[in-house]
Enzyme design. Structure first.
Site, PDB file in Angstrom:
ATOM      1  N   CYS A 243     -10.055   2.448   7.886  1.00 40.26           N
ATOM      2  CA  CYS A 243     -10.348   3.657   8.648  1.00 40.26           C
ATOM      3  C   CYS A 243      -9.044   4.387   8.802  1.00 40.26           C
ATOM      4  CB  CYS A 243     -10.924   3.344  10.018  1.00 40.26           C
ATOM      5  SG  CYS A 243      -9.778   2.542  11.135  1.00 40.26           S
TER       6      CYS A 243
ATOM      7  N   GLU B 148     -13.285   5.343   3.833  1.00 36.72           N
ATOM      8  CA  GLU B 148     -13.323   4.674   5.127  1.00 36.72           C
ATOM      9  C   GLU B 148     -14.488   5.102   6.004  1.00 36.72           C
ATOM     10  OE1 GLU B 148      -9.312   5.779   6.020  1.00 36.72           O
ATOM     11  OE2 GLU B 148      -8.596   3.915   5.148  1.00 36.72           O
TER      12      GLU B 148
ATOM     13  N   GLN C 165       0.822  -1.202   0.000  1.00 34.54           N
ATOM     14  CA  GLN C 165       0.000   0.000   0.000  1.00 34.54           C
ATOM     15  C   GLN C 165       0.865   1.264   0.000  1.00 34.54           C
ATOM     16  OE1 GLN C 165      -3.233  -1.962   2.934  1.00 34.54           O
ATOM     17  NE2 GLN C 165      -3.713   0.174   2.485  1.00 34.54           N
TER      18      GLN C 165
END
Lengths: 805, 283
Positions: free
Chosen positions: A384, A759, A236
């Site tokens: 999140c 998120e 990521q």
């Protein structure tokens, strides 16, 4: 300028901001033409596989790999002893701790990497794993973070013996990692103690796992001729991985190329650096051949980064008429065997101090104690921002409990305490500056959309019918008004391993008026190739369909901190807009030259510069691009390119109002979501269809977490939920229909006003589902029951309330 | 998730398949739809050296739906759901099969594999007990019929000999009142508890009743006493309560991630109550 007759049509042709443009990625994904790590095949490629610990805590007395090495096709078996001379048997974590790459003398969680087998195919590697003989001596296991802090608790981290100062301050026990505090402890306690009404409760947010469809993996390939290491992986944050790989291996950073190909979901699971990556890199350096490692589902669930596992003790005070007077939170955070949380360096508990939520709370305090246990390391932000779902769940439960103590409607209690529109920018008691919001408008819209008062009447009638024995089903109305904090973040206080959390975009406009833009982020399904092109289309007047977006190759993309924490739109999206504006600024000079007017005599109109007052005299961006490459323009360099590195001045604060209506069968614990209404305010909306898709996906993960998804351990530290039989991953069957809605309150500090949305639905969804379960039983005296709300736990709640007769 | 090495065989007749089992003994396993065995092999909890795939044997397919119903072992759950004759003769089959996992699984999962594997979590074994089915087994000694109610001995241990293949299931056209009721956590999960109920009625009274339960003991459970408790009643609340109590005397659930024993016993009762109500409404 006033729109010309054809401006609207030209604007529509751009497919820019606000357009529900179809995702350009989907053509290849829906045809099975994606290119994921496991699709990469290189000549002579070897395969790695791990010997993993069956024990949660044990001493490793010896490792005998002779039988494995004797198996034809086995090339090497790496252990900590082999990595030690390279200094790679341990590695630093993102949280300032260190982590074993391969078991160094002991194992600390079930599934921990003990040895790395390298073989000519993955079947032989798997056979060889079974032939490696490890002699373990089991040690006492501690899986409870409270028991871990008892004086005579087993010592987990012997490597830290005598270390009293951790990365985030003093350690007060051998299994203690850090204490982190924010706010005014005495002030909050005094305010609450002096309140007319006090609510006090412990809220557990259980351990779960992001469980992306594609598990983690990599292919590492060392070219010994040119000295260049290439690593394709499920990263990521590919640029950070390159820097870490360089620092760990000693290979110069320019000789390392990290590539994130298509990624099948990340949700925080693919932020960290795992032993599999390190071992693959070592193995390719040792063997001179490419080495692939891809974990299976059980390995992913057992060993790679988990999420949550927060025990949150809360106190909240209020006046009798419902004005909140103060909030106090203490968290016991179970970090597992190593502190491998993926948080900005200075925030060991992430942004948990957003726990005052959407409410104007005059004084607050929170403290977080990080603790070691015999569980897998992690603590990542599962769809999140850093620890924001924990914070939102905490405050949204505390509000509900306070409403019970006050005997007040929970919707009204929220309305009384919302930060008002005129208070923005708002400084919270725990130090955040909320950029913008209009909570009352969103809340009223949501309540009206579901006919909130009608639902409450129906619920009251249902309770009466239940008491009369006419039904065995209860009705729960789950309310949530959440405030996210995303877009990390300002370089002055946010970094990962010292790298400031800016992001970047580099644009090249081609002579014929199409373009390529490269970013420091990496899509894992978010649709960056679609949405970033839309930002650029609106900024540069080049149709989105003529803009290629490329990410993930560190040899070509500008440096960036990657994609997680809903930071791509707030940070890289801003960089994209700013780079587009640089293009436009140069284009204006070129157009002025071509039209033989002064720069200031031009104005921008959708896709062109036109002479003020003479709109028939114009140059389109395509014409300007061509001129940039074929005309010698005095005082201007040829070409049309721009780079922007964007350091955000603040976080962004998306918010939303969610309402869940749930039917609950008290006899079986079965539940059914009858209605789910989700209003999101993510500032400027780039692509409504992608937003809706993001909300659907995030809500479905929230449903999973609230209603059954967990990583559970038994007392021996065995993972009880290591397969998709027991780990709840909803299918279309379990997924309810969602009703999405929006308000639009732009961020004042973001170039296009966007805040990020990926998120929000997880942050707001978990409390909405959970509050619905709690609310169904409110009339029967329930204040708190912990997630996940699977059938038997709901049944137990009903039984404990005496509802089974 | 990488299985150990194995050789793959695809015989075209039952005799050839039995021959392979004789040749390789306990090193061989037959595979039908593969939805139980293949995951076990990937987890290396099973490592047969020889896999005998039954997909190539035409004789194991086919459905006969007369007064006596016969279903070939390799009939898939999807085929069973889609079969018009079965829908008329024994609709409980489709009702149960629709509650097995998802369409992809049902397209490959077979009747024979589901009943022969001996997994107490599978749905069709309890259904076969409820139907009082017989299983046709073919081995080196020839063909024999075994009553389903005598087939299941322990988890994964059945009356089938190692060199035998289950080739078909058969049963008489069942009573009109039927229900298969299942509680599960999610699609693809085993039942928390499931109940198969058949009720025959005349003049508002139960004349025959059969009750069997899924995944509430280490084998599928046929509760003769539960059925008896319903016979000659009008399925009023007291009769249903008696049937539930009888059933609960026959089951022995264990705690797992689906919940503790007390919960499972409670759910088994609720599920059976619902199944009886639905079956009675159709009787």
């Amino acid at each position: 300028m006033k729109d010309l007759p054809d401006s609207a049509e030209r604007r529509a042709n751009l497919k820019g901001l606000g357009c529900a443009r179809k995702r350009v990625e989907d053509a290849r994904f829906t045809q099975g033409k994606g290119n994921y790590v496991d699709d990469i095949k290189l000549p002579g490629m070897l395969f790695g596989d791990f010997v993993r610990s069956p024990y949660a805590h044990a001493r490793v007395k010896s490792i005998d790999a002779s039988a494995a090495l004797a198996l034809p096709g086995v090339v090497a078996v790496l252990t900590a002893k082999d990595l030690e001379p390279l200094g790679l048997h341990w590695m630093p974590t993102l949280a300032g701790d260190k982590q074993m790459v391969l078991a160094d003398g002991k194992v600390l969680f079930q599934g921990q990497e003990v040895a790395f087998v390298v073989a000519t195919d993955r079947y032989i590697a798997a056979d060889a794993v079974e032939l490696v003989e490890v002699d373990y001596e089991d040690l006492p296991v501690v899986v409870d973070p409270f028991k871990a802090q008892e004086p005579d608790a087993p010592v987990l981290r012997e490597d830290l013996a005598g270390v009293t100062e951790g990365a985030h301050g003093p350690r007060r026990h051998h299994n203690h990692i850090f204490t982190w505090e924010q706010g005014d402890a005495e002030g909050a306690t005094a305010a609450i103690d002096g309140s007319e009404v006090i609510a006090e409760e412990t809220i557990y947010y259980h351990r779960t796992h992001p469980c992306p469809l594609e598990t983690c993996g990599c292919v590492a390939s060392m070219d010994k001729v040119n000295g260049k290491l290439t690593v394709w992986g499920t990263f990521q944050a590919p640029h950070v991985v390159r820097t870490v790989a360089s620092l760990l291996s000693g290979i110069d950073e320019h000789n390392i190329r990290v590539v994130s190909p298509d990624i099948g979901g990340g949700f925080g699971n693919k932020v960290g650096v795992y032993p599999g990556y390190v071992c693959s890199i070592v193995a390719t350096i040792v063997t001179g051949k490419p080495v692939k490692w891809v974990e299976d589902r059980m390995e992913n669930l057992m060993a790679t980064a988990f999420a949550r596992d927060y025990w949150m003790k809360g106190r909240i005070g209020a006046t009798r008429d419902g004005r909140i007077t103060g909030l106090h939170a203490h968290v016991t955070a179970d970090h597992g065997a190593f502190d491998a949380c993926a948080d900005p360096t200075k925030f060991p508990a992430g942004f948990f101090h957003i726990c005052t939520g959407s409410y104007d709370i005059p004084v607050a305090y929170c403290a977080v104690d990080g603790v070691y246990t015999n569980k897998a390391p992690g603590g990542v932000a599962y769809r999140c921002s850093f620890r924001v779902t924990e914070a939102a769940y905490f405050i949204e439960r505390m509000i509900e409990i306070l409403a019970i103590r006050l005997g007040m409607d929970a919707a009204e209690l929220r309305r009384i305490n919302f930060i008002r529109k005129d208070q923005f920018p708002y400084i919270s008691a725990l130090g955040w500056e909320y950029d913008s919001g209009d909570y009352h408008t969103a809340w009223d819209k949501a309540l009206k959309a579901v006919d909130y008062e009608g639902l409450r009447r129906e619920q009251a009638e249902r309770v009466e019918a239940f008491r009369r024995g006419e039904t065995r089903k209860l009705l729960g109305i789950g309310l949530t008004h959440f405030t996210e904090i995303v877009g990390a973040g300002p370089v002055k206080n946010c970094d990962i391993l010292g790298m400031g959390m800016f992001d970047s975009c580099e644009i090249r406009i081609h002579p014929t008026g199409s373009a390529i833009a490269r970013l420091g982020t990496i899509s894992q399904g978010q649709g960056h190739a679609t949405t970033f092109a839309q930002i650029l289309a609106s900024e540069t007047g080049i149709p989105a369909d003529k803009i290629t977006i490329e990410e993930g190759d560190t040899d070509t993309a500008p440096y960036g901190l990657g994609t997680y924490g809903s930071r791509s739109t707030p940070v890289a999206g801003a960089a994209t807009a700013m780079a587009g504006r640089k293009i436009r600024a140069k284009a204006q000079m070129i157009a002025a030259y071509l039209l033989e007017v002064h720069d200031d005599d031009l104005e921008w109109d959708v896709d062109r510069f036109a002479v003020k007052g003479a709109p028939e005299r114009f140059k389109t961006m395509a014409e300007i691009a061509y001129a940039a490459y074929n005309q010698a323009i005095p005082g201007l360099e040829p070409g049309l390119e721009a780079v922007s590195y964007y350091d955000p001045p603040n976080m962004t604060y998306p918010f939303g109002a969610y309402i869940c209506v749930m039917e609950i069968d008290v006899d079986t614990g079965e539940w059914q979501v009858r209605q789910f209404y989700a209003l999101d305010d993510c500032g400027t909306r780039i692509n409504p269809m992608i937003i809706e898709g993001q909300v659907h996906g995030g809500l479905t993960e929230a449903l999973a977490i609230a209603m059954g998804q967990e990583i559970a351990y038994d007392d021996m530290g065995n993972v009880r939920t290591g397969t998709l039989m027991d780990f709840f991953l909803p299918t279309a069957w379990e997924t309810p229909n969602y009703q999405t809605d929006w308000t639009e309150t732009p961020s004042p500090h973001h170039p296009i006003g966007a805040k990020g949305v990926g998120e929000s639905p997880n942050v707001g969804g978990v409390p909405a589902f959970s509050n619905a379960v709690h609310d169904a039983f409110r009339a029967f005296g329930l204040t708190q029951t912990h997630m996940p709300h699977d059938h038997w736990r709901i049944w137990r709640t009903a039984r404990d309330l005496g509802l089974h007769g | 998730m990488i299985p150990a090495r194995f050789d793959y065989h695809r015989p075209d007749s039952v005799a050839a398949a039995v021959g392979l089992l004789q040749q390789h003994g306990d090193e061989a396993r037959v595979v039908a739809g593969g939805h139980s065995l293949i995951p076990m092999m990937k987890l290396r909890m099973a490592a047969p050296a020889h896999l005998v795939d039954l997909q190539g044997i035409a004789a194991l397919r086919g459905i006969e739906a007369g007064e006596r119903i016969r279903i070939g072992a390799m009939v898939t759950q999807s085929e069973m759901i889609a079969h018009a004759g079965l829908a008329e003769a024994a609709p409980i089959l489709a009702e149960a099969a629709r509650q097995i996992a998802d369409p992809q699984v049902r397209n490959l999962g077979t009747v024979g594999g589901n009943v022969a594997n001996g997994d107490p979590g599978n749905d069709l074994p309890a259904l076969m007990l409820c139907l009082d089915a017989t299983f046709t087994l073919e081995g080196p000694e020839g063909v024999r019929e075994v009553a389903a109610r005598g087939f299941y001995e322990a988890p994964y241990v059945t009356a089938r000999e190692e060199e035998e293949i289950l080739t078909a299931v058969g049963f008489d056209r069942p009573a009109r009142g039927f229900a298969y009721e299942k509680q599960k956590r999610k699609i693809g999960d085993y039942a928390t508890a499931a109940a198969a109920v058949l009720i025959g009625a005349e003049g508002g009274r139960v004349v025959s009743a059969s009750v069997a339960m899924t995944n509430v003991a280490d084998v599928p459970v046929f509760s003769a006493a539960a059925g008896e408790a319903l016979v000659s009643t009008d399925c009023a609340a007291d009769a249903v309560a008696a049937a539930v109590a009888a059933m609960q005397g026959d089951i022995d659930p264990v705690e797992d991630n689906r919940g503790p024993v007390e919960f499972k016993r409670h759910v088994a009762g609720v599920i059976l109550t619902r199944a009886i109500a639905r079956a009675w409404s159709r009787a």
